[in-house]
Design an enzyme around this catalytic site. Structure first.
Site, PDB file in Angstrom:
ATOM      1  N   GLU A  58       0.843  -1.207   0.000  1.00 34.02           N
ATOM      2  CA  GLU A  58       0.000   0.000   0.000  1.00 34.02           C
ATOM      3  C   GLU A  58       0.878   1.256   0.000  1.00 34.02           C
ATOM      4  O   GLU A  58       0.612   2.222  -0.717  1.00 34.02           O
ATOM      5  CB  GLU A  58      -0.900   0.045   1.250  1.00 34.02           C
ATOM      6  CG  GLU A  58      -1.813  -1.143   1.422  1.00 34.02           C
ATOM      7  CD  GLU A  58      -1.178  -2.281   2.231  1.00 34.02           C
ATOM      8  OE1 GLU A  58       0.023  -2.549   2.031  1.00 34.02           O
ATOM      9  OE2 GLU A  58      -1.883  -2.881   3.050  1.00 34.02           O
ATOM     10  N   CYS A  91      -0.185   0.347   7.813  1.00 40.95           N
ATOM     11  CA  CYS A  91      -0.703   0.729   6.490  1.00 40.95           C
ATOM     12  C   CYS A  91      -2.115   1.290   6.606  1.00 40.95           C
ATOM     13  O   CYS A  91      -2.505   2.148   5.818  1.00 40.95           O
ATOM     14  CB  CYS A  91      -0.704  -0.471   5.550  1.00 40.95           C
ATOM     15  SG  CYS A  91       0.954  -1.001   5.168  1.00 40.95           S
ATOM     16  N   ALA A 168      19.681 -43.893  -3.768  1.00 40.55           N
ATOM     17  CA  ALA A 168      21.121 -43.961  -4.060  1.00 40.55           C
ATOM     18  C   ALA A 168      21.485 -45.406  -4.377  1.00 40.55           C
ATOM     19  O   ALA A 168      20.739 -46.333  -4.041  1.00 40.55           O
ATOM     20  CB  ALA A 168      21.936 -43.470  -2.851  1.00 40.55           C
ATOM     21  N   ALA A 170      24.280 -48.665  -3.956  1.00 46.38           N
ATOM     22  CA  ALA A 170      24.862 -49.249  -2.745  1.00 46.38           C
ATOM     23  C   ALA A 170      26.067 -48.459  -2.232  1.00 46.38           C
ATOM     24  O   ALA A 170      26.293 -48.353  -1.026  1.00 46.38           O
ATOM     25  CB  ALA A 170      25.257 -50.694  -3.013  1.00 46.38           C
ATOM     26  N   ARG A 213      19.455 -22.512  -9.061  1.00 44.59           N
ATOM     27  CA  ARG A 213      20.143 -22.119 -10.292  1.00 44.59           C
ATOM     28  C   ARG A 213      19.287 -22.302 -11.539  1.00 44.59           C
ATOM     29  O   ARG A 213      18.372 -23.126 -11.552  1.00 44.59           O
ATOM     30  CB  ARG A 213      21.419 -22.969 -10.468  1.00 44.59           C
ATOM     31  CG  ARG A 213      22.406 -22.845  -9.339  1.00 44.59           C
ATOM     32  CD  ARG A 213      23.675 -23.646  -9.599  1.00 44.59           C
ATOM     33  NE  ARG A 213      23.477 -25.080  -9.659  1.00 44.59           N
ATOM     34  CZ  ARG A 213      23.423 -25.884  -8.607  1.00 44.59           C
ATOM     35  NH1 ARG A 213      23.548 -25.389  -7.390  1.00 44.59           N
ATOM     36  NH2 ARG A 213      23.250 -27.187  -8.758  1.00 44.59           N
ATOM     37  N   GLY A 275      19.097 -36.219   3.557  1.00 48.99           N
ATOM     38  CA  GLY A 275      18.761 -37.521   2.986  1.00 48.99           C
ATOM     39  C   GLY A 275      17.703 -38.245   3.801  1.00 48.99           C
ATOM     40  O   GLY A 275      16.993 -37.647   4.609  1.00 48.99           O
ATOM     41  N   THR A 277      17.689 -40.154   6.387  1.00 48.42           N
ATOM     42  CA  THR A 277      17.683 -40.102   7.860  1.00 48.42           C
ATOM     43  C   THR A 277      16.934 -38.851   8.332  1.00 48.42           C
ATOM     44  O   THR A 277      16.062 -38.910   9.206  1.00 48.42           O
ATOM     45  CB  THR A 277      19.130 -40.087   8.404  1.00 48.42           C
ATOM     46  OG1 THR A 277      19.838 -41.187   7.843  1.00 48.42           O
ATOM     47  CG2 THR A 277      19.156 -40.166   9.916  1.00 48.42           C
TER      48      THR A 277
HETATM   49  N1  LIG Z   1      18.040 -39.098  -4.262  1.00 54.03           N
HETATM   50  C1  LIG Z   1      17.868 -38.117  -3.442  1.00 54.03           C
HETATM   51  O1  LIG Z   1      16.901 -37.345  -3.566  1.00 54.03           O
HETATM   52  C2  LIG Z   1      18.836 -37.907  -2.310  1.00 54.03           C
HETATM   53  C3  LIG Z   1      18.716 -36.738  -1.554  1.00 54.03           C
HETATM   54  C4  LIG Z   1      19.586 -36.570  -0.486  1.00 54.03           C
HETATM   55  C5  LIG Z   1      20.529 -37.531  -0.186  1.00 54.03           C
HETATM   56  N2  LIG Z   1      20.619 -38.635  -0.966  1.00 54.03           N
HETATM   57  C6  LIG Z   1      21.599 -39.680  -0.639  1.00 54.03           C
HETATM   58  O2  LIG Z   1      21.392 -40.067   0.696  1.00 54.03           O
HETATM   59  C7  LIG Z   1      22.627 -40.537   1.244  1.00 54.03           C
HETATM   60  C8  LIG Z   1      22.839 -39.903   2.610  1.00 54.03           C
HETATM   61  O3  LIG Z   1      21.853 -40.405   3.461  1.00 54.03           O
HETATM   62  P1  LIG Z   1      21.823 -40.041   5.017  1.00 54.03           P
HETATM   63  O4  LIG Z   1      20.555 -40.604   5.558  1.00 54.03           O
HETATM   64  O5  LIG Z   1      23.112 -40.373   5.632  1.00 54.03           O
HETATM   65  O6  LIG Z   1      21.740 -38.449   4.918  1.00 54.03           O
HETATM   66  P2  LIG Z   1      21.184 -37.279   5.815  1.00 54.03           P
HETATM   67  O7  LIG Z   1      19.825 -37.554   6.304  1.00 54.03           O
HETATM   68  O8  LIG Z   1      21.427 -36.078   4.988  1.00 54.03           O
HETATM   69  O9  LIG Z   1      22.204 -37.218   7.013  1.00 54.03           O
HETATM   70  C9  LIG Z   1      22.134 -38.080   8.099  1.00 54.03           C
HETATM   71  C10 LIG Z   1      22.929 -37.464   9.230  1.00 54.03           C
HETATM   72  O10 LIG Z   1      22.307 -36.271   9.654  1.00 54.03           O
HETATM   73  C11 LIG Z   1      22.505 -36.101  11.052  1.00 54.03           C
HETATM   74  N3  LIG Z   1      21.158 -35.970  11.610  1.00 54.03           N
HETATM   75  C12 LIG Z   1      20.482 -34.795  11.563  1.00 54.03           C
HETATM   76  N4  LIG Z   1      19.291 -34.922  12.142  1.00 54.03           N
HETATM   77  C13 LIG Z   1      19.180 -36.200  12.532  1.00 54.03           C
HETATM   78  C14 LIG Z   1      18.160 -36.941  13.194  1.00 54.03           C
HETATM   79  N5  LIG Z   1      16.986 -36.358  13.568  1.00 54.03           N
HETATM   80  N6  LIG Z   1      18.361 -38.240  13.437  1.00 54.03           N
HETATM   81  C15 LIG Z   1      19.511 -38.829  13.074  1.00 54.03           C
HETATM   82  N7  LIG Z   1      20.525 -38.172  12.461  1.00 54.03           N
HETATM   83  C16 LIG Z   1      20.356 -36.867  12.185  1.00 54.03           C
HETATM   84  C17 LIG Z   1      23.306 -37.299  11.532  1.00 54.03           C
HETATM   85  O11 LIG Z   1      24.659 -36.912  11.415  1.00 54.03           O
HETATM   86  P3  LIG Z   1      25.656 -36.449  12.584  1.00 54.03           P
HETATM   87  O12 LIG Z   1      26.360 -37.681  13.021  1.00 54.03           O
HETATM   88  O13 LIG Z   1      26.582 -35.496  11.894  1.00 54.03           O
HETATM   89  O14 LIG Z   1      24.858 -35.805  13.672  1.00 54.03           O
HETATM   90  C18 LIG Z   1      23.009 -38.322  10.460  1.00 54.03           C
HETATM   91  O15 LIG Z   1      24.031 -39.274  10.323  1.00 54.03           O
HETATM   92  C19 LIG Z   1      23.701 -40.181   0.242  1.00 54.03           C
HETATM   93  O16 LIG Z   1      24.017 -41.342  -0.465  1.00 54.03           O
HETATM   94  C20 LIG Z   1      23.021 -39.187  -0.677  1.00 54.03           C
HETATM   95  O17 LIG Z   1      23.552 -39.237  -1.965  1.00 54.03           O
HETATM   96  C21 LIG Z   1      19.785 -38.851  -2.009  1.00 54.03           C
END
Ligand SMILES: NC(=O)c1ccc[n+]([C@@H]2O[C@H](COP(=O)([O-])OP(=O)(O)OC[C@H]3O[C@@H](n4cnc5c(N)ncnc54)[C@H](OP(=O)(O)O)[C@@H]3O)[C@@H](O)[C@H]2O)c1
Length: 353
Positions: A58, A91, A168, A170, A213, A275, A277
């Site tokens: 406004e 406003c 991903a 293995a 990007r 990822g 997790t």
């Molecule tokens: N295709 C896709 O769309 C895609 C997207 C993303 C990732 N990826 C793949 O996923 C893989 C990685 O998987 P990831 O599960 O390890 O990744 P992530 O979820 O990014 O990271 C896991 C880490 O985050 C931390 N963390 C943060 N909050 C957490 C919680 N609430 N509970 C537990 N840990 C927590 C922990 O690390 P700390 O020990 O540091 O605390 C844990 O080891 C890679 O291979 C990547 O290429 C694929």
């Protein structure tokens, strides 16, 4: 109101919505547009909000007119004019002081400290109408509106998987499961959120830049705050450290603490890119509002699933989703879905029968 006046107000509101959409999304403030109409219906001025700390729509419109030129005008605004002094003054008062005769707005302001503008205008003798194209206005600011109502940022979780749900191979490699059209879609959506979040697992495995990007690699004008969650350090030479905005590293694992830190950094909408997790932790906590699943026509197999254990021990507790959209993006499929009830596992008597 004559049919001609109603049509003019409606097209002015459509224009105000277009102006609003040009403003930045995902930040602390909503996108708002305003059109000032003369008593004969001619457009006097247009305005929009350009982000926190800049004038509201406004004020932006009024500032383009000489003093007194808005006397008797109609202000058509996508959001109820605010009634509080934040970074800028109310406003509602500016419109009253400018001599505006009528205010037509779409969406009521859900943010309690700013609401009450309609009442203030009416008390000053200004004619006020609300609700014109309200659904469109709420859809435009859905993330912000939900964030205000729930007291935490909107969360969009995204992953790209094979048709068999693997994110991903293995060895942990995951570039590129989805194709270039999907990736361009992801970048466009990143720019509509105030922050992008990944866990340290993804940050260390993939070294993502977390920027939004264009296909040629150049940066879009809106850049979300890059956020990494986890106890491990992010290397000094990580790509994310070259992001135009400083990295927010949250070492606390709790999803609600992560969202509080991100809200503190000014984001009302976050793009959770994994990822598995981290996404699982947010889903288990009932803190995901929308899922974007890019399904590529490929099979990977093996242990790297998109989602880990959600505590669904029996099929009656499965998490039902409401599919909002299914789209083909190049060779991929995008499924946009929302949890039917984000906080509570879905109990389905038919499924357990
Ligand atoms: N295709 C896709 O769309 C895609 C997207 C993303 C990732 N990826 C793949 O996923 C893989 C990685 O998987 P990831 O599960 O390890 O990744 P992530 O979820 O990014 O990271 C896991 C880490 O985050 C931390 N963390 C943060 N909050 C957490 C919680 N609430 N509970 C537990 N840990 C927590 C922990 O690390 P700390 O020990 O540091 O605390 C844990 O080891 C890679 O291979 C990547 O290429 C694929």
């Amino acid at each position: 109101m004559t049919a001609g006046v109603a049509t003019r107000l409606q097209s002015a509101m459509r224009r105000a919505l277009d102006l609003a959409a040009e403003g930045p999304a995902g930040g602390p403030n909503p996108q708002v547009g305003c059109v000032l109409l003369a008593p004969d219906g001619a457009v006097l001025a247009e305005g929009r909000h350009r982000g926190a700390g800049t004038p509201h729509a406004e004020i932006d419109a009024l500032s383009q007119l000489p003093t007194g030129a808005a006397r008797g005008a109609t202000a058509v605004v996508t959001l109820e004019p605010c009634n509080h002094t934040g970074r800028t003054g109310p406003c509602a008062v500016a419109l009253i002081e400018a001599g505006v005769a009528r205010v037509v707005f779409a969406q009521r302001d859900p943010y309690a400290p700013a609401s009450g503008g309609a009442e203030r205008l009416r008390a000053a003798g200004v004619e006020v109408e609300e609700g014109l194209l309200a659904e469109e206005a709420e859809a435009l600011n859905e993330h912000w509106t939900v964030a205000v109502r729930r007291g935490r940022p909107w969360v969009t979780a995204k992953w790209a998987s094979s048709l068999d749900g693997r994110i991903a191979a293995a060895d942990g490699t995951s570039r590129w499961i989805s194709g270039p059209v999907s990736r361009a879609d992801v970048h466009r959506r990143r720019a509509e959120h105030g922050a992008i979040i990944v866990g340290t697992g993804t940050a260390l495995a993939d070294d993502p830049g977390l920027t939004a990007r264009r296909e040629d690699g150049s940066l879009l004008s809106a850049q979300p705050v890059p956020v990494v969650v986890g106890a491990r350090d992010v290397p000094a030479d990580a790509l994310v450290r070259r992001h135009p905005r400083p990295l927010l590293h949250v070492r606390d694992h709790r999803p609600d603490a992560v969202l509080a830190a991100v809200a503190e950094a000014g984001a009302t909408a976050v793009f959770l890119e994994g990822g598995p997790t981290l996404v699982t932790a947010f889903l288990a906590a009932g803190l995901v509002d929308e899922l974007l699943v890019y399904l590529a026509p490929t099979l990977i197999g093996g242990p790297r699933l998109a989602i880990a254990d959600l505590g669904v021990a029996t099929i009656a507790d499965q998490r039902r989703l409401d599919v909002r959209e299914v789209r083909t993006l190049g060779a991929d499929l995008l499924v946009v879905a929302r949890p039917v009830d984000p906080g509570v596992p879905h109990t389905d008597s038919a499924a357990s029968a």
